[in-house]
Design a protein around this motif. Structure first.
Motif, PDB file in Angstrom:
ATOM      1  N   THR A  86       0.831  -1.206   0.000  1.00 44.01           N
ATOM      2  CA  THR A  86       0.000   0.000   0.000  1.00 44.01           C
ATOM      3  C   THR A  86       0.862   1.253   0.000  1.00 44.01           C
ATOM      4  OG1 THR A  86      -1.714  -1.185   1.231  1.00 44.01           O
ATOM      5  CG2 THR A  86      -1.847   1.214   1.214  1.00 44.01           C
ATOM      6  N   LYS A  87       1.930   1.220   0.772  1.00 43.57           N
ATOM      7  CA  LYS A  87       2.857   2.353   0.812  1.00 43.57           C
ATOM      8  C   LYS A  87       3.502   2.564  -0.556  1.00 43.57           C
ATOM      9  CE  LYS A  87       6.896   4.089   3.327  1.00 43.57           C
ATOM     10  NZ  LYS A  87       7.892   3.793   4.406  1.00 43.57           N
ATOM     11  N   ARG A  90       0.906   4.093  -2.957  1.00 39.05           N
ATOM     12  CA  ARG A  90       0.692   5.501  -2.625  1.00 39.05           C
ATOM     13  C   ARG A  90       1.857   6.360  -3.099  1.00 39.05           C
ATOM     14  NH1 ARG A  90      -0.205   4.841   2.326  1.00 39.05           N
ATOM     15  NH2 ARG A  90      -2.488   4.941   2.260  1.00 39.05           N
ATOM     16  N   SER A  91       3.057   5.832  -2.980  1.00 35.96           N
ATOM     17  CA  SER A  91       4.244   6.575  -3.380  1.00 35.96           C
ATOM     18  C   SER A  91       4.350   6.694  -4.901  1.00 35.96           C
ATOM     19  CB  SER A  91       5.496   5.900  -2.816  1.00 35.96           C
ATOM     20  OG  SER A  91       6.667   6.538  -3.271  1.00 35.96           O
ATOM     21  N   GLY A  94       0.803   8.232  -6.384  1.00 35.42           N
ATOM     22  CA  GLY A  94       0.278   9.475  -5.818  1.00 35.42           C
ATOM     23  C   GLY A  94       1.278  10.603  -5.732  1.00 35.42           C
ATOM     24  N   SER A  95       2.583  10.313  -5.874  1.00 36.54           N
ATOM     25  CA  SER A  95       3.588  11.360  -5.722  1.00 36.54           C
ATOM     26  C   SER A  95       3.642  12.242  -6.954  1.00 36.54           C
ATOM     27  CB  SER A  95       4.973  10.736  -5.486  1.00 36.54           C
ATOM     28  OG  SER A  95       4.977   9.994  -4.294  1.00 36.54           O
ATOM     29  N   ALA A 120      -7.990   0.852   1.479  1.00 39.92           N
ATOM     30  CA  ALA A 120      -6.854   1.748   1.256  1.00 39.92           C
ATOM     31  C   ALA A 120      -6.387   1.711  -0.191  1.00 39.92           C
ATOM     32  CB  ALA A 120      -5.702   1.371   2.194  1.00 39.92           C
ATOM     33  N   LEU A 124      -6.774   4.593  -3.911  1.00 38.65           N
ATOM     34  CA  LEU A 124      -5.525   4.992  -4.566  1.00 38.65           C
ATOM     35  C   LEU A 124      -5.574   4.671  -6.061  1.00 38.65           C
ATOM     36  CD1 LEU A 124      -2.884   3.798  -1.927  1.00 38.65           C
ATOM     37  CD2 LEU A 124      -3.555   6.156  -2.444  1.00 38.65           C
ATOM     38  N   GLU A 127      -8.116   7.018  -7.780  1.00 40.55           N
ATOM     39  CA  GLU A 127      -7.573   8.365  -7.976  1.00 40.55           C
ATOM     40  C   GLU A 127      -6.634   8.414  -9.178  1.00 40.55           C
ATOM     41  OE1 GLU A 127      -4.984  11.760  -5.541  1.00 40.55           O
ATOM     42  OE2 GLU A 127      -5.557   9.885  -4.572  1.00 40.55           O
TER      43      GLU A 127
END
Length: 367
Positions: A86-87, A90-91, A94-95, A120, A124, A127
């Motif tokens: 998940t991290k 997101r990185s 989403g960055s 979660a 992501l 988006e």
């Protein structure tokens, strides 16, 4: 002196690597797992921005498991791996990018939907789809349970999780080009609607130990589908009726256990590869080609169904069976280039207790 020489050589090698253009370095990063790519970006300023420029990402939850992979994978290992996955999503999705332009990516994602991580990961992905940075998603929802260990309640629970994930983020299912599911029972859901009607861009579908309730028939009527590859393994389907899949090129059914002819093909004009594997046992009564064929209609009209077939595999055939019946298939599939027949056992061990348990007293497919 020798030490200084080694340091000098090492520095030259590092400089030479750093001088390579981004596209070459991206090609290198594209050949390693995402965990390795992330570690590389953390130790070198030259490589720091590169993972965010990859157009094709492969994020596999098993890359975040301890090495060597534990067997079986315990719940705490799944939880820790999903936290890292998940991290990473997101990185990477989403960055903000170094460049102003949005990079459109293809993502191959393998994950566990455990401990609420679907809440979660789903947003992501949604988006990224909404911003246009993700337009091609190949998704595998994994389950570590072996089919023999899955109860009906477990499979229904897994189906509920899958349905909830897609219902909460409908844009995800519309973005799917590939989907792989394990241990899912769609007895309370519309399998056709969820997997084909909603997944309008789907080209590859892999189902392992999935069904609609024990020995229920699955009728596929999807003239507008883009599905090219359908692979079914160890699924308790009473029958698979492919009524209309105009772009289907490859069909593989590994391990049907239904008591009758399992497959019926209708409009499949693009079919080029057919693979069937049957773990028959003494309770399997078999079927006569002329009475209950999985390809209808028979005779010369089969040519319209198999006209483009290029590869045909028939596996686990009992060695004493008369193989003349396969001529019907070969005469219909005139374009076959690869024909694979595998015998179930060696001639020297035909008359054994194992053979009798698997085939009883039958010595040919007609008896």
């Amino acid at each position: 002196m020798e030490l200084n020489s080694r340091h000098s050589q090492k520095g030259e090698d590092e400089d030479r690597l750093s001088m390579l253009p981004d596209d070459v370095l991206l090609s290198i990063l594209g050949r390693v797992d995402i965990a390795t790519a992330a570690r590389t970006s953390a130790v070198s300023t030259r490589w720091k921005h590169l993972p965010w420029l990859l157009r094709e990402l492969t994020i596999d939850v098993k890359d975040f498991l301890p090495t060597p992979h534990p067997n079986p994978v315990e719940a705490q290992h799944m939880d820790a791996a999903m936290a890292s996955l998940t991290k990473a999503i997101r990185s990477l999705l989403g960055s903000p990018q170094r460049e102003a332009t949005i990079i459109t990516r293809r993502l191959q994602l393998k994950l566990y939907l455990v401990n609420g991580y679907s809440d979660a990961v789903g947003p992501l992905l949604a988006e990224a789809i909404g911003t246009g940075s993700l337009k091609d998603l190949d998704l595998a929802i994994l389950d570590e349970k072996e089919p023999v260990d899955c109860t009906s309640e477990c499979m229904l629970h897994q189906a509920c999780i899958v349905d909830g994930f897609f219902s909460a983020c409908p844009s995800v299912i519309h973005c799917l080009t590939g989907l792989s599911l394990d241990n899912v029972c769609f007895a309370e859901w519309d399998m056709q609607h969820l997997l084909l009607d909603c997944c309008k861009q789907l080209r590859r579908l892999f189902l392992s130990n999935c069904d609609m309730g024990m020995f229920s028939a699955w009728k596929i009527q999807a003239p507008g589908s883009h599905l090219e590859v359908l692979e079914v393994g160890c699924c308790c389907l009473g029958k698979l009726e492919v009524l209309n899949l105009p772009k289907l090129e490859r069909l593989c059914w590994d391990g049907w256990i239904c008591p009758n002819a399992p497959l019926s093909l209708g409009v499949v004009p693009s079919l080029t590869e057919l693979q069937l594997l049957c773990p028959a046992n003494v309770t399997f009564q078999g079927f006569n080609l002329s009475d209950n064929l999985w390809l209808r209609p028979e005779g010369k009209q089969l040519c319209s169904v198999l006209s483009r077939l290029r590869k045909l595999s028939l596996l686990d055939i009992f060695i004493e069976f008369d193989l003349l019946w396969m001529m019907v298939l070969l005469e219909a599939a005139l374009s076959v280039e690869m024909f694979d027949v595998e015998i179930w056992e060696h001639p020297c061990i035909v008359d054994t207790e194992g053979r009798r348990q698997s085939y009883g007293e039958r010595t040919s497919p007609w008896k």
